[in-house]
Design a protein around this motif. Sequence first.
Motif, short mmCIF file in Angstrom:
data_model
loop_
_atom_site.label_atom_id
_atom_site.label_comp_id
_atom_site.label_asym_id
_atom_site.label_seq_id
_atom_site.Cartn_x
_atom_site.Cartn_y
_atom_site.Cartn_z
N MET A 1 0.86 -1.18 0.00
CA MET A 1 0.00 0.00 0.00
C MET A 1 0.89 1.23 0.00
N SER A 2 0.58 2.17 -0.83
CA SER A 2 1.36 3.40 -0.90
C SER A 2 0.75 4.45 0.02
N ILE A 3 1.43 5.56 0.16
CA ILE A 3 0.94 6.63 1.02
C ILE A 3 -0.37 7.23 0.52
N THR A 4 -0.64 7.10 -0.78
CA THR A 4 -1.88 7.65 -1.34
C THR A 4 -3.05 6.70 -1.16
N GLY A 5 -2.80 5.51 -0.62
CA GLY A 5 -3.87 4.56 -0.43
C GLY A 5 -4.12 3.69 -1.65
N ILE A 6 -3.26 3.75 -2.62
CA ILE A 6 -3.41 2.95 -3.83
C ILE A 6 -2.65 1.64 -3.63
N ALA A 7 -3.32 0.54 -3.82
CA ALA A 7 -2.66 -0.76 -3.72
C ALA A 7 -2.03 -1.08 -5.07
N TYR A 8 -0.74 -1.40 -5.06
CA TYR A 8 -0.04 -1.70 -6.30
C TYR A 8 0.15 -3.20 -6.46
N ALA A 9 -0.06 -3.68 -7.65
CA ALA A 9 0.24 -5.05 -8.02
C ALA A 9 1.01 -4.98 -9.32
N SER A 10 2.22 -5.43 -9.32
CA SER A 10 3.08 -5.37 -10.51
C SER A 10 3.27 -3.94 -10.99
N GLY A 11 3.31 -2.99 -10.06
CA GLY A 11 3.56 -1.61 -10.43
C GLY A 11 2.35 -0.88 -10.97
N THR A 12 1.21 -1.53 -11.05
CA THR A 12 0.00 -0.90 -11.58
C THR A 12 -1.04 -0.80 -10.48
N PRO A 13 -1.67 0.37 -10.33
CA PRO A 13 -2.69 0.51 -9.29
C PRO A 13 -3.85 -0.46 -9.52
N THR A 14 -4.41 -0.99 -8.43
CA THR A 14 -5.55 -1.88 -8.56
C THR A 14 -6.85 -1.10 -8.72
N TYR A 15 -6.86 0.16 -8.36
CA TYR A 15 -7.95 1.06 -8.68
C TYR A 15 -7.34 2.43 -8.94
N MET A 16 -8.09 3.29 -9.59
CA MET A 16 -7.48 4.55 -10.03
C MET A 16 -8.05 5.73 -9.28
N ASP A 17 -7.23 6.31 -8.45
CA ASP A 17 -7.55 7.55 -7.76
C ASP A 17 -7.35 8.68 -8.77
N PRO A 18 -8.35 9.52 -9.00
CA PRO A 18 -8.20 10.59 -10.00
C PRO A 18 -7.00 11.50 -9.75
N THR A 19 -6.69 11.77 -8.49
CA THR A 19 -5.53 12.61 -8.18
C THR A 19 -4.26 11.93 -8.65
N LEU A 20 -4.16 10.64 -8.41
CA LEU A 20 -2.98 9.89 -8.85
C LEU A 20 -2.87 9.92 -10.37
N LEU A 21 -3.99 9.75 -11.04
CA LEU A 21 -3.98 9.76 -12.50
C LEU A 21 -3.43 11.07 -13.03
N VAL A 22 -3.78 12.16 -12.41
CA VAL A 22 -3.32 13.47 -12.86
C VAL A 22 -1.85 13.68 -12.51
N GLU A 23 -1.48 13.32 -11.30
CA GLU A 23 -0.15 13.67 -10.79
C GLU A 23 0.94 12.65 -11.08
N GLU A 24 0.60 11.40 -11.26
CA GLU A 24 1.59 10.34 -11.38
C GLU A 24 2.20 10.30 -12.79
N ASP A 25 3.47 9.98 -12.84
CA ASP A 25 4.20 9.80 -14.09
C ASP A 25 3.53 8.69 -14.90
N VAL A 26 3.23 8.97 -16.16
CA VAL A 26 2.55 7.99 -17.00
C VAL A 26 3.37 6.70 -17.13
N PHE A 27 4.69 6.80 -17.14
CA PHE A 27 5.51 5.60 -17.26
C PHE A 27 5.36 4.72 -16.03
N LYS A 28 5.23 5.32 -14.86
CA LYS A 28 5.02 4.55 -13.64
C LYS A 28 3.64 3.89 -13.67
N LEU A 29 2.64 4.64 -14.09
CA LEU A 29 1.29 4.09 -14.18
C LEU A 29 1.22 2.92 -15.16
N LEU A 30 2.02 2.98 -16.21
CA LEU A 30 2.03 1.91 -17.21
C LEU A 30 2.95 0.75 -16.83
#
Length: 113
Positions: A1-30
Amino acid sequence: MSITGIAYASGTPTYMDPTLLVEEDVFKLLGVADAPEDKKQKLFDTMMKSINNRIFSRVLDLVDDKDAEELERVLEEDGDIDAFLKARQIDVTSIAAQEALIYKTELVALAAA
C-alpha cells in the motif's frame, strides 16, 4: 500500500484515484518506469503524436469549413497559429490538457486490462 492509499500489483494501481492519475508519471502508471530511456522516449513520442492528433481533430470540430481551410493554410505556411486560435476564441491549452488526460486514462485502463 502506498501513502496515497493505492494498492499496487506489478507496479500498476488496482484502482485509479483521479488525483494519482493526474499527478503520477505515465511511465510509472504503465509499469514501464524502469524501461531504457530510448524506449521511454519512443513511447513518449508516440503518445505526443496521438495527443497532438486529438487536439487537431478537436480544433477542426470547432471551426467551419472556411476556417478549416484557413487553418490548413496557416499550418502549411508556418503562420501564426496562436493568432488564428485566439481570433476564434479557441482555448487550445484547455483542449490539450483535456486530451492529454483522456489519453492517459485510456492508456492506464488498457494497461490494467
